[in-house]
Design an enzyme around this catalytic site. Structure first.
Site: not given
Length: 429
Positions: A18, A145, A246, A275
């Site tokens: 980003y 997200y 999620d 993660k």
């Protein structure tokens, strides 16, 4: 060591997440990570408040994780998973099946969180195809997200997220207003009405509902009431629609429960993990599902699940993930996360007195300060480094997700830096 020439090359040639190649932000060269600290090439040490994007829950250079990787690499670092299995994958999947809800029996190992979501979505689509009634839409919340790959982007907020650029290219899914009933507050019955109406209107098109349980992460760091999960689980049961949780950001203790779904005592049909799965050492993810979903897919026209990453079930990653889960099995994380929550609650409270601050919220080992105006990323990042801490804000959010092993005084340095930052108007647009 890293030289100035190295940094110049980095700025000219290496595209960081980003960022712009024409207006690059400064990068800070890290040469070592130990415990909860990052050592810069200059010798400065920064207390890490990010757990390397929420993954390094045991801190860095953990001796048990290092030992697991060293032992595995002497045997084999990788072998294809097609037609082959190995002890590390079996050990990891045994632990995943044991620590997740009993109904989640079947484990698909993938490469990253985004891929875990892609796998979950493909499972849902192929499940309905195998049933002879193809469904191709997903229902989710705004401000969600789920990752940066195209399938995952299609269930991220199409208007108010980092993926709005792709609107019109990715599939058009269904987005209900984000929950407004806050975690720890009262559940407003009116909150769920738009979601229920959207589900009723499209119930024959929807393959699955996908959501981040209790905590909406990178889409806004919002904490919502667990009653939402109980209501949605009942809706899915009534309509026969699959529920995908999620838990890539929330899994493995971050919210104060081992999995955020436990706040509502519900079991999804498909669960995405990533993660912290390897303790932040290597990339690996897992998608778990029920025997019913797996059998339906397997007995369908294709005769198999149509997905197979090259590095699926990587032995090195599986070995360190199994050891990370063994550390969690001791249960010490519960005490650690509870202590972090107490300290964050007390030490971020003064931020509420700042004119720059719109809200302060804490859940488990997550502390969030939401500001009225967006932060000046480069300037604020430099400010935090000067304070001896590593905090990576975005948009209007300054947040902390420290490793569970962080010491009280280290966490105090992080919170003090945040309080100081929100009282400096020059750090905001």
């Amino acid at each position: 060591m890293i030289t100035q020439q190295d940094l110049a090359f980095d700025q000219q040639h290496i595209w960081h997440p980003y960022t712009s190649m024409t207006r690059p932000l400064p990068v800070y060269p890290v040469v070592r990570a130990e415990g909860c600290e990052l050592e810069l090439a200059s010798g400065e040490r920064l207390v890490d408040g990010m757990s390397s994007w929420w993954a390094a829950i045991h801190g860095y250079n953990h001796p048990r994780l290092n030992a697991a990787m060293k032992q595995q690499i002497d045997a084999m670092s990788h072998v294809m998973f097609g037609g082959i299995t190995h002890p590390s994958a079996i050990a990891l999947c045994r632990k995943l099946v044991a620590m997740t809800p009993a109904a989640l029996e079947c484990v698909f190992l993938a490469d990253s969180g985004s891929v875990a979501v892609e796998v979950a979505m493909k499972m849902a689509l192929q499940y309905w195809h195998a049933r002879g009634e193809p469904r191709q839409r997903f229902l989710t919340f705004r401000h969600g997200y789920h990752g940066d790959t195209f399938g995952a982007m299609s269930v991220c907020d199409p208007d108010n997220s980092m993926h709005s650029l792709w609107k019109g290219y990715v599939p058009e899914n269904l987005f209900a207003p984000a929950p407004t009933s806050r975690f720890g507050g009262e559940f407003d019955e009116r909150d769920i009405a738009p979601f229920a109406r959207l589900l009723a209107a499209h119930r024959h098109e929807i393959a699955a509902i996908i959501l981040e349980p209790v905590v909406q992460g990178a889409g806004g760091m919002r904490f919502y009431h667990p009653e939402w999960l109980r209501r949605i689980r009942k809706m899915c049961d009534r309509e026969g629609i699959l529920l995908i949780a999620d838990e890539i950001a929330t899994g493995f203790g971050r919210s104060g429960k081992l999995f955020a779904c436990e706040h509502a005592d519900i079991t999804p049909d498909i669960l995405c993990l990533g993660k912290a799965l390897t303790g932040g050492t290597m990339t690996l993810s897992a998608t778990l599902t029920t025997r019913r979903v797996a059998s339906t897919i397997s007995d369908g026209e294709a005769g198999c699940f149509m997905h197979g990453p090259t590095f699926m079930g990587n032995p090195l990653a599986c070995a360190v993930a199994a050891e990370s889960l063994a550390i969690l099995e001791s249960g010490e994380w519960r005490t650690q996360v509870a202590a972090i929550e107490t300290q964050l609650t007390a030490q971020l409270a003064p931020c509420r007195e700042s004119a720059q601050v719109a809200d302060v919220r804490v859940l488990g080992a997550i502390g969030v300060v939401e500001t009225h105006a967006p932060v000046e990323m480069g300037r604020l990042q430099k400010f935090f480094v000067e304070q001896g801490v590593w905090i990576r804000p975005f948009g209007r959010l300054i947040y902390l997700m420290p490793p569970y092993v962080i010491a009280t005084e280290q966490l105090s340095r992080l919170t003090a830096a945040v309080v100081k930052a929100v009282n400096d108007p020059s750090l905001f647009r």
